[in-house]
Design a protein around this motif. Structure first.
Motif: not given
Length: 545
Positions: A44-48, A69-74, A454-457
């Protein structure tokens, strides 16, 4: 402290954007920010997080979404993508394509005027379903204030929304109709201590599975809140004039669960909006033939487009949700706007055919559709309705504020406009209708919610770490070799809150703007016998950091 999610987007907005600028002008910038653990194995850590100056509230805005999308950007080795400038409405639509070999601006005119679902299919056909796609709907193309930004889910469908604040219209003002992050990123997380990180990731999964709240969401999703809010008399009903509705069981979590299970087919009671996710609180709601109708159908939509309009039919709510997704609008702001329209006499509360017609007007960008897709504040002014459920122009989420003064305090102190994720107090209010102690309670949960941002979670992780952030701070140490105490982390998020409020002050937003409409202070909510009694001085204390 590594910066990600809302802490990064808000700091960039504050640093780069003049607070008094036109949200649709050249000086507004749209930031797409990943979290500090994006692209890793942590659940659950890939929120954009998407940030800019909001055309809806006139202040700072961060809206976040799940999906891939968050995963792809990372995986492209990026933490933030910024869209600057505004080329003018005569410029052609563009698709921005980001891949390992660079960035390309491609022609996007073939997407113009199409619904989000058709855009999603065309993008998937052109770039592959594993690409992370971001797009907007017709409402955003027309710069309507309740328009959001749609992101790809794990199946390649743009159905995960950063819905609030009109950021879809900001994207449209850049003449960017879509952004694609290709699935060719080769950047892998470079951890200082891979073994410690692996063990820490497992620990998060165990905490999530052992926590009674997150495990409840695994079975029923956010729809579990229907019965909770009905019992507390804070389920918004009839344009936020009541807190309960007769027949709430027709649209509650158990009915949704049983309906999905009975219909089978493409329906799913458990569904992950991102990978990995141990909670899987999302759902796939099927029609009577088992075919996908809408995914997901969440509590906030069930309330704003259901009980708030006296609609007690899950199929109708899901159809409204689907049309909203296709038009590219926020279900909360448009649901609240329809409630205002019903109070104005444009239809009777409970009229199922009328609410579908209203949503079709939004999708077709008719004159009435434009009004509804501009949010409830605009709709109320145009239609002559005093009781407009909003703060800073953003619709109140699905908790009637006179019956839950903790949530009311949060609405009145969020720099983003009325926002439930900003400081969710409801589960911890011993006396919801009393305002005593609610400044402190709201501020406590504003910090807890801001930690997740802050964590993007996912915000639901907060239930497992709200009293002990060590599991997440240990992951930061194992990843970045940065050691930070819980107090230092909280100081970091509090500084973000100060920055956000300062932006709003500099934008011209005053204490007088952090209020409900006067009717909430004058008219009694029948089920609780309460009016809004929070003073300007009390809400100001909740905004002081």
């Amino acid at each position: 402290m590594p910066a990600g999610g809302r802490t990064l987007s808000s700091r960039l907005v504050s640093r780069e954007i003049p607070p008094t600028c036109d949200p649709f002008g050249r000086k507004n910038t749209l930031f797409f920010c990943t979290g500090v653990l994006a692209g890793t194995t942590v659940s659950s850590s890939d929120r954009l997080s998407i940030g800019a100056k909001s055309p809806l509230t006139g202040g700072i805005k961060e809206s976040n979404a799940g999906g891939i999308v968050g995963t792809r950007i990372a995986r492209q080795g990026l933490r933030c993508i910024a869209l600057e400038d505004a080329p003018g409405k005569e410029s052609e639509w563009k698709i921005i394509v980001v891949g390992k070999d660079g960035v390309e601006f491609e022609d996007g005119t073939f997407l113009e005027g199409k619904g989000v679902y058709e855009k999603s299919d065309l993008l998937a056909e052109k770039y592959g379903r594993k690409a992370g796609c971001i797009t907007i709907g017709p409402a955003a193309e027309n710069l309507l204030l309740a328009s959001g930004i749609a992101c790809s889910d794990p199946h390649g469908v743009c159905s995960r929304y950063a819905g609030r604040g009109g950021l879809g219209a900001v994207m449209a003002s850049k003449r960017v109709i879509a952004m694609v992050i290709l699935d060719d990123g080769e950047v892998q997380p470079d951890m200082v201590d891979p073994e410690a990180f692996k063990e820490g990731s497992k620990r998060i999964v165990k905490l999530l599975k052992d926590n009674p709240v997150s495990s409840l969401f695994t079975k029923y999703g956010t729809a579990a809140m229907v019965d909770i809010c009905q019992s507390l008399k804070v389920l918004p009903t009839r344009n936020f004039t009541h807190g309960t509705i007769e027949g709430a069981e027709k649209i509650n979590a158990q009915t949704m669960y049983d309906t999905i299970e009975k219909r089978g087919g493409e329906g799913k009671t458990r569904h992950a909006c991102m990978h990995p996710c141990a909670i899987q609180c999302s759902n796939v709601y099927p029609d009577k033939d088992g075919k996908l109708l809408c995914s997901p159908v969440e509590y906030e939509t069930m309330a704003l487009m259901g009980s708030n309009l006296c609609i007690k039919n899950l199929d109708v709510i899901a159809e409204m949700n689907r049309i909203a997704n296709d038009a590219g609008v926020d279900t909360l702001d448009v649901g609240a706007a329809i409630g205002v329209a019903m109070e104005a006499g444009l239809a009777e509360f409970g009229d199922e055919k009328a609410v579908i017609r209203f949503m079709e007007e939004v999708r077709d960008i008719t004159p009435l559709g434009r009004i509804l897709a501009s949010g409830c504040k605009v709709a109320a002014k145009v239609l002559g309705v005093r009781h407009a459920p909003h703060v800073l122009g953003q619709a109140i989420p699905a908790y009637e504020p006179r019956g839950t003064k903790g949530m009311a305090m949060t609405y009145l102190s969020s720099p983003m406009g009325a926002d439930h994720t900003f400081g969710f107090t409801l589960r911890d209010e011993e006396e919801p209708a009393s305002k005593e102690g609610k400044v402190e309670l709201s501020k406590k949960f504003q910090v807890i919610g801001s930690r997740m941002d802050a964590m993007g979670m996912c915000n639901f992780v907060r239930y497992s770490v709200r009293n002990d952030m060590t599991p997440l701070l240990d992951l930061i140490k194992a990843f970045y070799n940065v050691e930070i105490s819980a107090d230092e982390f909280d100081d970091f998020v509090k500084e973000t809150l100060r920055i956000e409020h300062q932006f709003n002050t500099d934008a011209g937003i005053t204490a007088r703007d952090y209020r409900f409409t006067e009717t909430f202070y004058e008219e009694v909510q029948p089920e609780t016998g309460e009016t809004m009694d929070i003073t300007d001085e009390e809400s100001a204390l909740a905004r002081q950091w």
